[in-house]
Design an enzyme around this catalytic site. Structure first.
Site, short mmCIF file in Angstrom:
data_model
loop_
_atom_site.label_atom_id
_atom_site.label_comp_id
_atom_site.label_asym_id
_atom_site.label_seq_id
_atom_site.Cartn_x
_atom_site.Cartn_y
_atom_site.Cartn_z
CB SER A 34 -0.89 -0.01 1.25
OG SER A 34 -1.61 1.20 1.32
CB ILE A 84 3.14 10.26 2.26
CG1 ILE A 84 4.32 9.68 1.46
CG2 ILE A 84 2.03 10.76 1.34
CD1 ILE A 84 5.00 10.60 0.49
CB CYS A 143 0.59 5.17 9.15
SG CYS A 143 1.51 6.43 8.24
#
Ligand code: FMN
Length: 316
Positions: A34, A84, A143
């Site tokens: 991903s 990101i 994350c």
């Protein structure tokens, strides 16, 4: 076999390459990780999505997200750092504008998702659950680059258990939970996620890291800290995959620094049922096609009739 790696004799028995994870059938065990393959469409000019075991999308949230300020990428020795910040179009926009493109391929679509709260995780999962074009969901509790959600759920076993339980109640499709390596003992998290009703585990997400520009004396990422990926993390990822395979009954998908077929084989041999390729897609957008071809060649050369024979074949 010819020097260029192609199989010359058409009579050679081709190995069985099909893989299975939590009832999902893949034509081979190779799929993108991903966030390194967009929504699939971005890579379609470079490789045939029908060659892949599955497509795994960028992580989706309830609302669109702009991500972190730039710079959000820094190259390192043996890998890269990224922060990101889970930029994405949001779940509704994905369903309307991105999923129809993927529907034209005969390849299972695994949708990665996350939330800022447990409720948000469950709501995103519920919206994706009814769609025939979605084969499974991959839940990112790992994350490192966002202030809320993500890694907070992945580093506390109780929080991991709670959020996976909440999501499980709102969806029926196979649920893959993606773990973070940024913990003292990943086996505890893996067990918590299994107890909460996950159907499979994928690992690893990135390792937290930092890089400094010595001239400006500033962090090289605007977010200061980012996630390390690429070949440098592979031995850590193989070790963690091995430990999780030994701990839970759930099928495991191995991720981390896979650039070549031999890298993928390491994960399969320690017991992963499939693998995801991440950073390598940025270096060569066709890399998965080569990895799939080379895995097949390896099986032929080693006399392996079914690639599944290799899974968990580690000799200790
Ligand atoms: C630029 C970038 C964006 C990523 N975005 C996501 C994401 O949205 N969701 C997720 O679960 N993992 C995300 N990841 C983590 C990767 O899927 C993968 O777990 C990690 O990069 C390790 O694999 P690799 O070494 O093959 O890149 C991202 C990684 C990179 C490099």
């Amino acid at each position: 076999m010819a020097e260029n790696g192609t199989i010359q004799n058409e009579n050679i028995q081709r190995p069985q390459m099909e893989a299975e994870v939590a009832g999902l059938k893949f034509r081979n065990p190779v799929m993108p990780a991903s966030g390194t393959f967009g929504y699939g469409e971005e890579y379609a000019p470079y490789l045939d999505l029908n060659q892949l075991g599955a497509v795994v999308t960028k992580g989706l949230s309830l609302n669109p997200k702009a991500g972190n300020p730039t710079p959000r990428i820094a190259e390192t020795t043996g890998g890269m750092l990224n922060a990101i910040g889970l930029q994405n179009v949001g779940v509704d926009m994905f369903i309307k504008h991105k999923l129809p493109f993927l529907d034209q391929f005969d390849t299972p679509v695994i949708v990665n998702f996350f939330g800022n709260t447990g409720e948000e995780y469950a709501e995103v999962a519920a919206r994706l659950d009814d769609l025939p074009g979605v084969a499974a969901l991959e839940m990112n509790i790992s994350c490192p680059n966002v202030k809320h959600g993500g890694i907070i759920f992945g580093t506390d076993p109780q929080a991991a258990y709670d959020v996976v339980s909440l999501v499980r109640k709102r969806m029926n499709k196979p649920l893959i939970v993606k773990l973070t390596p940024n913990v003292t003992d990943i086996r505890v998290t893996a067990k918590a996620v299994e107890d909460a009703g996950a159907d499979a585990i994928s690992l690893i997400n990135t390792l937290t890291g930092m890089a400094v520009d010595v001239k400006t004396r500033r962090p090289r990422l605007a977010n200061q800290i980012g996630g390390l990926s690429g070949p440098g993390i592979r031995p850590v990822a193989v070790r963690l995959t091995h430990q999780v395979v030994q701990t839970v009954k759930l099928p495991v998908i191995g991720i981390g620094g896979i650039f070549r077929a031999v890298d993928a084989l390491e994960f399969l041999i320690v017991g992963a049922k499939a693998v995801q390729v991440g950073t390598a897609n940025f270096v060569d957008p066709t890399v998965m096609s080569q990895i799939i071809k080379d895995l097949e060649t390896f099986c032929i050369e080693e006399g392996v009739a079914d690639i599944n024979e290799l899974i968990g074949s580690l000799k200790i």
